[in-house]
Write an enzyme that holds these catalytic residues in place. Structure first.
Site, short mmCIF file in Angstrom:
data_model
loop_
_atom_site.label_atom_id
_atom_site.label_comp_id
_atom_site.label_asym_id
_atom_site.label_seq_id
_atom_site.Cartn_x
_atom_site.Cartn_y
_atom_site.Cartn_z
CD GLU A 25 -1.43 -2.42 2.19
OE1 GLU A 25 -2.24 -2.95 2.88
OE2 GLU A 25 -0.31 -2.75 1.96
CB CYS A 64 -0.87 -4.15 8.66
SG CYS A 64 0.11 -2.77 8.26
CB CYS A 66 -0.91 -0.33 5.33
SG CYS A 66 0.73 -0.78 5.08
CB ALA A 80 17.20 -45.35 -3.88
CB ALA A 94 19.24 -52.94 -3.33
CB SER A 103 18.49 -41.89 -5.36
OG SER A 103 19.16 -41.03 -4.52
NE ARG A 127 23.25 -27.40 -6.32
CZ ARG A 127 22.25 -28.15 -5.45
NH1 ARG A 127 22.03 -28.09 -4.39
NH2 ARG A 127 21.34 -28.96 -6.47
N GLY A 169 13.47 -39.68 2.70
CA GLY A 169 13.20 -40.96 2.38
C GLY A 169 11.71 -41.51 2.76
CG LEU A 171 10.07 -37.23 7.62
CD1 LEU A 171 9.51 -37.11 9.03
CD2 LEU A 171 11.49 -36.09 7.54
#
Length: 373
Positions: free
Chosen positions: A60, A83, A92, A170, A172, A176, A215, A303, A306
């Site tokens: 604003e 706000c 604002c 992946a 065994a 990966s 990156r 993996g 999780l």
């Protein structure tokens, strides 16, 4: 017979412009919400602005500076309720009142308890007409991480999975690199740039030794995302690549090994003890703690263990799956951990919201159909 084009919904039209402007802060506004503003007078845009970085003026303010005296009697279209409190910048709502605005249209209410309707109330008390809820869903999608943090006391959580077409992540032995194409990996850089933090399990760090950084210099980020590791036994190698990068690393653990904590802290990590649940760390207090650190959007690059725990626990808001056109076979590692299902009807289900090709791969965006926490 003469035909006329349909009437333009001017409120929706200008709010769409405000939302487009808000996207200018897509990578840089965190942890603040992405907000855009358009000032319109006599059918013409006289001012516009976007909030680009925390600590800098709000959308604003930029719009009012551009409009100057033309703001008197104008209508303000802003993607989030103005706000009403003093933070890094003045409220604002007061700036709009002082500029002599005639009307304010906003998309969604700011859930911050310091605002939460107070901005609109301040405007109305000053005699300014207020219209609420224009393009509300678009505005919510723009700030789903901020809204989650403030309203649910946890970040918006999404997980990224890269797999073969037969659902394997992946070989065994855990290798990966690389299942998916360079184009898909570049797209993951975008996901990282959109996120305030990236979470992995210790197993992922041990197997892949990732840097967990953005990156690609094309993304205008204020700082590298916080790197978060769940390490129940505190076995992380202090020489891990992620601890050698710019930015901050945070390790959650249940360990009480003070000597081990000191080694990792010396390597540059912050270590926090938390509680366990089942075979791993309890998710709820970790997400709440991240919210207290102003983490809006959390990207999980982990993996099957999780990711599956987040999915079955109802903590996962979005799942992004990159599918490569290759086969790895049943002797490779599966995309999901054990689910212990007795019936097909017990399986977690996903609502696919988007499918598109990224290089040679397919990217699927899906929403888990599990009750919110």
């Amino acid at each position: 017979m003469t035909t006329f084009p349909p009437a333009i919904d001017s409120d929706a039209h200008y709010m769409a412009q405000a939302i487009t402007l808000a996207r200018l802060g897509w990578y840089s506004a965190r942890p603040n919400p992405r907000v855009g503003c358009v000032l319109v007078k006599d059918g013409k845009v006289v001012g516009e602005g976007a909030h680009l970085r925390a600590g800098e003026p709000h959308a604003e303010v930029y719009a009012l500076q551009m409009a100057g005296a033309a703001a008197q009697g104008a209508t303000c279209y802003v993607s989030l309720e103005p706000c009403a409190h003093f933070g890094c910048t003045p409220p604002c709502a007061r700036a709009l009142i002082d500029a002599g605005l005639q009307r304010v249209v906003y998309a969604i209410e700011d859930p911050d308890p310091r605002v939460a309707g107070a901005g609109a109330a301040m405007l109305e008390a000053a005699g300014i007409a207020v219209t609420r809820g224009v393009l509300a869903e678009s505005a919510r999608q723009l700030n789903r991480g901020f809204l989650s943090r403030v309203a649910r006391n946890r970040p918006f959580v999404r997980a990224k999975v890269a797999m073969s077409i037969d659902g394997r992540i992946a070989l065994a032995d855990g290798r990966s690199k690389w299942i998916t194409s360079e184009a898909a990996r570049h797209d993951v850089q975008r996901l990282r740039a959109e996120s305030c933090a990236i979470m992995v399990g210790r197993g992922t760090v041990m197997t892949d030794d990732p840097s967990l950084t953005v990156r690609d210099a094309q993304f205008d980020i204020p700082e590298q995302p916080l790197r978060v590791v769940l390490d129940t036994q505190l076995a992380l190698n202090p020489a891990s690549a992620m601890l050698q990068q710019a930015g901050s690393s945070l390790i959650y653990t249940a360990s009480t090994d003070d000597a081990r904590m000191a080694v990792l802290r010396q390597a540059g990590a912050t270590v926090r003890q938390t509680t366990t649940e089942g075979a791993g760390l309890a998710i709820a207090p970790i997400l709440a703690d991240l919210a207290q650190q102003d983490i809006n959007d959390l990207l999980v690059e982990s993996g099957p263990g999780l990711t599956t725990a987040l999915l079955t626990g109802g903590w996962l808001d979005e799942l992004i799956i990159y599918v490569a056109p290759r086969l790895l076979g049943a002797d490779s590692r599966a995309v999901a951990g054990p689910l212990m299902l007795n019936e097909l009807s017990d399986s977690p289900t996903l609502e696919i919201s988007d499918i598109r090709q990224i290089g040679k791969d397919i990217r699927i965006t899906a929403i888990p159909r599990i009750a919110d926490n």
